[in-house]
Design a protein around this motif. Sequence first.
Motif, short mmCIF file in Angstrom:
data_model
loop_
_atom_site.label_atom_id
_atom_site.label_comp_id
_atom_site.label_asym_id
_atom_site.label_seq_id
_atom_site.Cartn_x
_atom_site.Cartn_y
_atom_site.Cartn_z
N GLY A 12 0.83 -1.21 0.00
CA GLY A 12 0.00 0.00 0.00
C GLY A 12 0.85 1.25 0.00
N SER A 14 1.53 3.28 -2.53
CA SER A 14 1.30 4.25 -3.61
C SER A 14 0.73 5.57 -3.12
N ALA A 36 1.66 -2.01 -4.52
CA ALA A 36 0.28 -1.52 -4.56
C ALA A 36 -0.19 -1.81 -5.98
N ASP A 63 -2.31 -6.56 -7.25
CA ASP A 63 -3.55 -6.52 -6.45
C ASP A 63 -3.44 -7.62 -5.40
N LEU A 64 -3.29 -7.22 -4.16
CA LEU A 64 -3.04 -8.20 -3.09
C LEU A 64 -4.27 -9.03 -2.75
N THR A 65 -5.43 -8.70 -3.30
CA THR A 65 -6.62 -9.52 -3.02
C THR A 65 -6.72 -10.71 -3.97
N ASN A 90 0.65 -2.75 5.36
CA ASN A 90 -0.05 -1.48 5.47
C ASN A 90 -1.30 -1.39 4.58
N GLY A 92 -4.73 -1.43 3.04
CA GLY A 92 -6.01 -1.71 3.67
C GLY A 92 -6.99 -0.62 3.32
N LEU A 113 -8.36 -8.07 1.76
CA LEU A 113 -7.13 -7.26 1.85
C LEU A 113 -6.66 -7.11 3.30
N LEU A 139 -0.71 -2.84 10.25
CA LEU A 139 -1.56 -1.67 10.45
C LEU A 139 -2.91 -2.11 10.98
N ALA A 140 -3.09 -1.89 12.30
CA ALA A 140 -4.41 -2.04 12.91
C ALA A 140 -5.01 -0.65 12.90
N SER A 141 -5.60 -0.22 14.00
CA SER A 141 -6.26 1.09 14.07
C SER A 141 -6.81 1.23 15.49
N TYR A 154 -15.06 -3.09 8.76
CA TYR A 154 -13.72 -2.49 8.91
C TYR A 154 -13.23 -2.63 10.36
N VAL A 187 -6.22 9.94 10.17
CA VAL A 187 -5.19 10.69 9.44
C VAL A 187 -5.76 10.92 8.05
N THR A 189 -5.88 10.89 4.43
CA THR A 189 -5.15 10.25 3.33
C THR A 189 -6.20 9.93 2.26
N GLY A 190 -5.88 9.00 1.37
CA GLY A 190 -6.90 8.53 0.43
C GLY A 190 -7.97 7.68 1.10
N1 LIG Z 1 -5.97 7.06 7.40
C1 LIG Z 1 -6.52 6.72 8.53
O1 LIG Z 1 -7.28 7.49 9.14
C2 LIG Z 1 -6.22 5.36 9.14
C3 LIG Z 1 -6.51 5.16 10.49
C4 LIG Z 1 -6.23 3.93 11.06
C5 LIG Z 1 -5.68 2.92 10.30
N2 LIG Z 1 -5.42 3.13 8.98
C6 LIG Z 1 -4.86 2.02 8.19
O2 LIG Z 1 -3.65 2.43 7.59
C7 LIG Z 1 -3.43 1.71 6.39
C8 LIG Z 1 -3.08 2.67 5.27
O3 LIG Z 1 -4.20 3.52 5.06
P1 LIG Z 1 -4.08 4.96 4.39
O4 LIG Z 1 -4.76 5.89 5.30
O5 LIG Z 1 -2.69 5.23 3.98
O6 LIG Z 1 -5.02 4.72 3.12
P2 LIG Z 1 -4.84 5.14 1.58
O7 LIG Z 1 -4.23 6.49 1.47
O8 LIG Z 1 -6.18 4.89 0.96
O9 LIG Z 1 -3.80 4.07 1.03
C9 LIG Z 1 -4.15 2.71 0.89
C10 LIG Z 1 -3.06 1.99 0.13
O10 LIG Z 1 -3.45 0.61 -0.03
C11 LIG Z 1 -3.29 0.25 -1.40
N3 LIG Z 1 -4.25 -0.77 -1.78
C12 LIG Z 1 -5.61 -0.69 -1.73
N4 LIG Z 1 -6.15 -1.80 -2.23
C13 LIG Z 1 -5.12 -2.62 -2.60
C14 LIG Z 1 -5.03 -3.91 -3.18
N5 LIG Z 1 -6.15 -4.61 -3.51
N6 LIG Z 1 -3.81 -4.45 -3.44
C15 LIG Z 1 -2.70 -3.75 -3.13
N7 LIG Z 1 -2.71 -2.53 -2.57
C16 LIG Z 1 -3.91 -1.97 -2.31
C17 LIG Z 1 -3.52 1.55 -2.16
O11 LIG Z 1 -2.86 1.55 -3.41
P3 LIG Z 1 -3.53 1.22 -4.84
O12 LIG Z 1 -4.87 1.87 -4.85
O13 LIG Z 1 -2.53 1.78 -5.80
O14 LIG Z 1 -3.59 -0.28 -4.88
C18 LIG Z 1 -2.84 2.57 -1.25
O15 LIG Z 1 -1.46 2.61 -1.52
C19 LIG Z 1 -4.71 0.90 6.16
O16 LIG Z 1 -4.51 -0.43 6.58
C20 LIG Z 1 -5.74 1.59 7.03
O17 LIG Z 1 -6.77 0.74 7.44
C21 LIG Z 1 -5.67 4.34 8.38
#
Ligand SMILES: NC(=O)c1ccc[n+]([C@@H]2O[C@H](COP(=O)([O-])OP(=O)(O)OC[C@H]3O[C@@H](n4cnc5c(N)ncnc54)[C@H](OP(=O)(O)O)[C@@H]3O)[C@@H](O)[C@H]2O)c1
Length: 267
Positions: A12, A14, A36, A63-65, A90, A92, A113, A139-141, A154, A187, A189-190
């Motif tokens: 993840g 990207s 990713a 695609d990790l799924t 990471n 998710g 995933l 990466l939990a939460s 989730y 946080v 992010t996407g």
């Molecule tokens: N942001 C928050 O508020 C938050 C809070 C707690 C926990 N987390 C956890 O932190 C981790 C990272 O989240 P983030 O906030 O950085 O989210 P993000 O900006 O949406 O990034 C998610 C990443 O996962 C990749 N991904 C999604 N589906 C995939 C697939 N099928 N195969 C391979 N890669 C895949 C995406 O890349 P592609 O689309 O290019 O595949 C992207 O690089 C997650 O596990 C999330 O649950 C986030």
Amino acid sequence: MNEDRKIALITGASEGLGAEFARLFAARGHDLALVARRQDRLDALADEIGGGGRPRPLVIALDLTVPDAPAQLAAELKAAGASVQYLVNNAGYGLNGPFGELPLDAQIGMIDLNVHALTALAHVFLPDLERNRGGMLNLASIAAMAPGPGMAVYYASKAFVLSLSEALTEELRPRGVRVTALCPGPVVTGFQERAGMAPETLKPPPGVAGARETVEAGYNGLMAGRRVVTPGLVNQALAAGLAWIPHWITLPQLAARQARRGGEAAK
Ligand SMILES: NC(=O)c1ccc[n+]([C@@H]2O[C@H](COP(=O)([O-])OP(=O)(O)OC[C@H]3O[C@@H](n4cnc5c(N)ncnc54)[C@H](OP(=O)(O)O)[C@@H]3O)[C@@H](O)[C@H]2O)c1
């Protein structure tokens, strides 16, 4: 080919926290492999890191799924002469909305995933982690601390990640492998857009750890062999509240909060 290139494998990578992990691990002197689905973003990040005078990370768009993705990844890394020292599990996503209204395939995809791929990667790369006396950061939460109506699958997926990680911390310590569960709070992010949260709800609470602070806490916790890391005092307070306040009090509050965040894109 000799497996002599010890790497940190970041899934993840990207965007969001994964991209920040890549920058941080590179800055701390680690060679990397980035995974990713979006190759163009991974290439751009690899160019950025390589352009700074560090080894250009390996880029594997996957695609990790897809069920055989972990085995395919292992084969590609072996062919590149790389051996995993640190695994940052990471990748998710979350989906915001009522369980009965969100499409089933998207919710199962989250399990594929967040749970299935994370578990498979941990298993596939464990021999490498052991040989290299490294570790994994999962990466939990803070969502792992209680059930989450309005984002039920989730929250459940992250409870799995926390439970698995804590058990593995204990199992793998005698084998020289560190396991850390990182529990970020919100946080930007996407993540939020993918979850279908309304843009006006994206502002995190004041004082909550941002992306940089979150990944630094995760990195430092992993290197120090800490079992669970929750970045920053605000998140620690939120996590303690979720863990200790009885569910009959937190469940209606969480349900109302998730409903306020909307759920259009997730449907
Ligand atoms: N942001 C928050 O508020 C938050 C809070 C707690 C926990 N987390 C956890 O932190 C981790 C990272 O989240 P983030 O906030 O950085 O989210 P993000 O900006 O949406 O990034 C998610 C990443 O996962 C990749 N991904 C999604 N589906 C995939 C697939 N099928 N195969 C391979 N890669 C895949 C995406 O890349 P592609 O689309 O290019 O595949 C992207 O690089 C997650 O596990 C999330 O649950 C986030």
